[in-house]
Scaffold this motif. Sequence first.
Motif, PDB file in Angstrom:
ATOM      1  N   MET A 120      -7.558   3.981  -4.235  1.00  0.00           N
ATOM      2  CA  MET A 120      -8.580   4.285  -3.240  1.00  0.00           C
ATOM      3  C   MET A 120      -8.522   5.776  -2.937  1.00  0.00           C
ATOM      4  SD  MET A 120     -10.965   3.357  -1.047  1.00  0.00           S
ATOM      5  CE  MET A 120     -10.872   1.598  -0.684  1.00  0.00           C
ATOM      6  N   ALA A 121      -9.596   6.495  -3.249  1.00  0.00           N
ATOM      7  CA  ALA A 121      -9.663   7.935  -3.013  1.00  0.00           C
ATOM      8  C   ALA A 121     -10.605   8.211  -1.845  1.00  0.00           C
ATOM      9  CB  ALA A 121     -10.152   8.657  -4.266  1.00  0.00           C
ATOM     10  N   VAL A 122     -10.108   8.938  -0.837  1.00  0.00           N
ATOM     11  CA  VAL A 122     -10.891   9.181   0.377  1.00  0.00           C
ATOM     12  C   VAL A 122     -10.762  10.644   0.773  1.00  0.00           C
ATOM     13  CG1 VAL A 122     -11.359   8.430   2.739  1.00  0.00           C
ATOM     14  CG2 VAL A 122     -10.304   6.825   1.130  1.00  0.00           C
ATOM     15  N   CYS A 123     -11.910  11.285   0.942  1.00  0.00           N
ATOM     16  CA  CYS A 123     -11.937  12.683   1.363  1.00  0.00           C
ATOM     17  C   CYS A 123     -12.905  12.859   2.534  1.00  0.00           C
ATOM     18  CB  CYS A 123     -12.371  13.591   0.213  1.00  0.00           C
ATOM     19  SG  CYS A 123     -11.149  13.779  -1.096  1.00  0.00           S
ATOM     20  N   ASP A 124     -12.702  13.931   3.274  1.00  0.00           N
ATOM     21  CA  ASP A 124     -13.593  14.402   4.327  1.00  0.00           C
ATOM     22  C   ASP A 124     -13.290  13.767   5.689  1.00  0.00           C
ATOM     23  OD1 ASP A 124     -14.937  16.104   2.551  1.00  0.00           O
ATOM     24  OD2 ASP A 124     -16.305  14.503   1.968  1.00  0.00           O
ATOM     25  N   LYS A 125     -13.628  14.537   6.709  1.00  0.00           N
ATOM     26  CA  LYS A 125     -13.326  14.158   8.093  1.00  0.00           C
ATOM     27  C   LYS A 125     -14.123  12.930   8.530  1.00  0.00           C
ATOM     28  CE  LYS A 125     -12.520  16.369  12.556  1.00  0.00           C
ATOM     29  NZ  LYS A 125     -12.611  17.640  13.327  1.00  0.00           N
ATOM     30  N   ARG A 143       0.821  -1.204   0.000  1.00  0.00           N
ATOM     31  CA  ARG A 143       0.000   0.000   0.000  1.00  0.00           C
ATOM     32  C   ARG A 143       0.860   1.261   0.000  1.00  0.00           C
ATOM     33  NH1 ARG A 143      -2.681  -0.173   5.265  1.00  0.00           N
ATOM     34  NH2 ARG A 143      -4.050  -1.766   4.381  1.00  0.00           N
ATOM     35  N   LYS A 144       0.512   2.217  -0.857  1.00  0.00           N
ATOM     36  CA  LYS A 144       1.136   3.536  -0.852  1.00  0.00           C
ATOM     37  C   LYS A 144       0.070   4.557  -0.471  1.00  0.00           C
ATOM     38  CE  LYS A 144       2.801   4.184  -4.932  1.00  0.00           C
ATOM     39  NZ  LYS A 144       3.622   4.729  -6.050  1.00  0.00           N
ATOM     40  N   MET A 145       0.473   5.623   0.201  1.00  0.00           N
ATOM     41  CA  MET A 145      -0.474   6.659   0.609  1.00  0.00           C
ATOM     42  C   MET A 145       0.086   8.028   0.241  1.00  0.00           C
ATOM     43  SD  MET A 145      -2.037   7.464   4.404  1.00  0.00           S
ATOM     44  CE  MET A 145      -0.431   7.915   5.067  1.00  0.00           C
ATOM     45  N   ILE A 146      -0.757   8.864  -0.354  1.00  0.00           N
ATOM     46  CA  ILE A 146      -0.389  10.239  -0.681  1.00  0.00           C
ATOM     47  C   ILE A 146      -1.480  11.153  -0.148  1.00  0.00           C
ATOM     48  CG2 ILE A 146       0.171  11.875  -2.510  1.00  0.00           C
ATOM     49  CD1 ILE A 146       0.946   9.489  -4.261  1.00  0.00           C
ATOM     50  N   VAL A 147      -1.094  12.175   0.595  1.00  0.00           N
ATOM     51  CA  VAL A 147      -2.043  13.135   1.157  1.00  0.00           C
ATOM     52  C   VAL A 147      -1.942  14.441   0.369  1.00  0.00           C
ATOM     53  CG1 VAL A 147      -2.758  14.416   3.209  1.00  0.00           C
ATOM     54  CG2 VAL A 147      -1.824  12.090   3.439  1.00  0.00           C
ATOM     55  N   PHE A 148      -3.104  14.950  -0.065  1.00  0.00           N
ATOM     56  CA  PHE A 148      -3.162  16.178  -0.859  1.00  0.00           C
ATOM     57  C   PHE A 148      -3.747  17.310  -0.019  1.00  0.00           C
ATOM     58  CE2 PHE A 148      -3.195  12.652  -3.787  1.00  0.00           C
ATOM     59  CZ  PHE A 148      -2.302  13.061  -4.762  1.00  0.00           C
ATOM     60  N   PRO A 149      -3.315  18.547  -0.276  1.00  0.00           N
ATOM     61  CA  PRO A 149      -3.806  19.679   0.518  1.00  0.00           C
ATOM     62  C   PRO A 149      -5.302  19.918   0.394  1.00  0.00           C
ATOM     63  CG  PRO A 149      -1.811  20.261  -0.686  1.00  0.00           C
ATOM     64  CD  PRO A 149      -2.264  18.941  -1.220  1.00  0.00           C
ATOM     65  N   SER A 150      -5.877  19.549  -0.762  1.00  0.00           N
ATOM     66  CA  SER A 150      -7.290  19.842  -0.983  1.00  0.00           C
ATOM     67  C   SER A 150      -7.909  18.805  -1.908  1.00  0.00           C
ATOM     68  CB  SER A 150      -7.450  21.236  -1.613  1.00  0.00           C
ATOM     69  OG  SER A 150      -6.925  21.221  -2.944  1.00  0.00           O
ATOM     70  N   LYS A 151      -9.223  18.802  -1.953  1.00  0.00           N
ATOM     71  CA  LYS A 151      -9.938  17.916  -2.874  1.00  0.00           C
ATOM     72  C   LYS A 151      -9.589  18.244  -4.325  1.00  0.00           C
ATOM     73  CE  LYS A 151     -14.096  17.059  -0.103  1.00  0.00           C
ATOM     74  NZ  LYS A 151     -15.579  17.176  -0.081  1.00  0.00           N
ATOM     75  N   ASN A 152      -9.398  19.511  -4.608  1.00  0.00           N
ATOM     76  CA  ASN A 152      -9.101  19.903  -5.980  1.00  0.00           C
ATOM     77  C   ASN A 152      -7.792  19.282  -6.445  1.00  0.00           C
ATOM     78  OD1 ASN A 152      -9.681  21.641  -8.384  1.00  0.00           O
ATOM     79  ND2 ASN A 152      -7.725  22.551  -7.789  1.00  0.00           N
ATOM     80  N   GLU A 153      -6.778  19.329  -5.603  1.00  0.00           N
ATOM     81  CA  GLU A 153      -5.495  18.740  -5.980  1.00  0.00           C
ATOM     82  C   GLU A 153      -5.577  17.211  -6.037  1.00  0.00           C
ATOM     83  OE1 GLU A 153      -2.019  21.435  -4.247  1.00  0.00           O
ATOM     84  OE2 GLU A 153      -3.867  21.563  -3.070  1.00  0.00           O
ATOM     85  N   MET A 166     -14.130   4.781  -0.021  1.00  0.00           N
ATOM     86  CA  MET A 166     -14.369   4.115   1.264  1.00  0.00           C
ATOM     87  C   MET A 166     -15.395   4.881   2.069  1.00  0.00           C
ATOM     88  SD  MET A 166     -11.677   3.275   4.360  1.00  0.00           S
ATOM     89  CE  MET A 166     -11.648   4.979   4.944  1.00  0.00           C
ATOM     90  N   GLY A 167     -16.282   4.149   2.751  1.00  0.00           N
ATOM     91  CA  GLY A 167     -17.267   4.773   3.617  1.00  0.00           C
ATOM     92  C   GLY A 167     -16.723   4.992   5.016  1.00  0.00           C
ATOM     93  N   ASP A 203      -7.357  13.428   1.170  1.00  0.00           N
ATOM     94  CA  ASP A 203      -7.227  14.859   1.405  1.00  0.00           C
ATOM     95  C   ASP A 203      -6.839  15.076   2.870  1.00  0.00           C
ATOM     96  OD1 ASP A 203      -9.616  14.521   2.821  1.00  0.00           O
ATOM     97  OD2 ASP A 203     -10.663  16.164   1.810  1.00  0.00           O
ATOM     98  N   GLN A 204      -6.565  16.319   3.213  1.00  0.00           N
ATOM     99  CA  GLN A 204      -6.086  16.609   4.578  1.00  0.00           C
ATOM    100  C   GLN A 204      -7.099  16.187   5.633  1.00  0.00           C
ATOM    101  OE1 GLN A 204      -3.205  17.577   5.624  1.00  0.00           O
ATOM    102  NE2 GLN A 204      -2.174  18.826   4.103  1.00  0.00           N
ATOM    103  N   ALA A 205      -8.373  16.356   5.335  1.00  0.00           N
ATOM    104  CA  ALA A 205      -9.388  16.015   6.327  1.00  0.00           C
ATOM    105  C   ALA A 205      -9.427  14.511   6.587  1.00  0.00           C
ATOM    106  CB  ALA A 205     -10.758  16.505   5.845  1.00  0.00           C
ATOM    107  N   ALA A 206      -9.362  13.726   5.523  1.00  0.00           N
ATOM    108  CA  ALA A 206      -9.387  12.276   5.693  1.00  0.00           C
ATOM    109  C   ALA A 206      -8.151  11.758   6.411  1.00  0.00           C
ATOM    110  CB  ALA A 206      -9.514  11.593   4.334  1.00  0.00           C
ATOM    111  N   ALA A 207      -7.051  12.485   6.293  1.00  0.00           N
ATOM    112  CA  ALA A 207      -5.791  12.083   6.934  1.00  0.00           C
ATOM    113  C   ALA A 207      -5.590  12.727   8.291  1.00  0.00           C
ATOM    114  CB  ALA A 207      -4.627  12.437   6.015  1.00  0.00           C
TER     115      ALA A 207
END
Length: 251
Positions: free
Chosen positions: A207-212, A4-14, A155-156, A244-248
């Motif tokens: 796997m794309a995951v956003c939001d707190k 597994r690799k993980m990358i965190v982006f500053p925003s949903k747009n990025e 992911m939910g 995104d930052q919130a998910a991380a």
Amino acid sequence: MASRKMIVFPSKNELSEAIAEYTANLSAKFCKEKGLFTVVLSGGDLIDWLCKLLQPPYLNSIEWSKWHVFWVDERVCSCDDPNSNYKLAMDGFLSKVPIPNKNIYAIDKHYAADGNAEHCAVLYQECLENLVKESIIPISPKTHYPQFDLQLLGMGPDGHMASLFPGHPQINVTDKWVTHITDSPKPPPKRITMTLPVINSSSYNLMAVCDKEQAHAVAEIMKHNKPLPSAHLSAQVENVWYLDQAAASML
């Protein structure tokens, strides 16, 4: 299987821009190597994030005619139902790119409208089996399940992916490519889903995951190795998580 690799982006747009670049690069790779690209979609916010592909430089550079599009899971309802992942993808993305209709593989409309989840799963597996015979989808020599080029997943908050939910037996199904569920904890209750061995036989899984709301499940998987369904995600070549930052935020 890939680690597994993980990358965190500053925003949903990025994050959305990165998904578009990743998908476009794999499309170019597979179209060059074998003349087609098999991509599996999920529901939720993914279609919004894919909309970057509708903009330059991607819209006119991707070989859309060589795409073959599938769904990792689907709600058992008519194709014009607001709950339909097919409708979500068609309205927001697929209708805006020149992918041939014959290359878009939805679940059987008749049985979906009737609510027959088991029959829909059987028919979708038969669809995949026919495409294996036609050499559209190869069988993985490592796993002996169909091997898609790319699956784009989400992911939910409970850690589910596709329609594989915690505490439900579908996560353990290995004798089918497509199975069904009639008591999904997330409405609507009737769904079909690709099984875990099929998901993990893909060449690439993103796997794309956003939001707190997803942050707790992300932390449970990444920090505490909790065996939620999404924790079992792998791939033949690459398994990457885009957050995104919130998910991380709880990592």
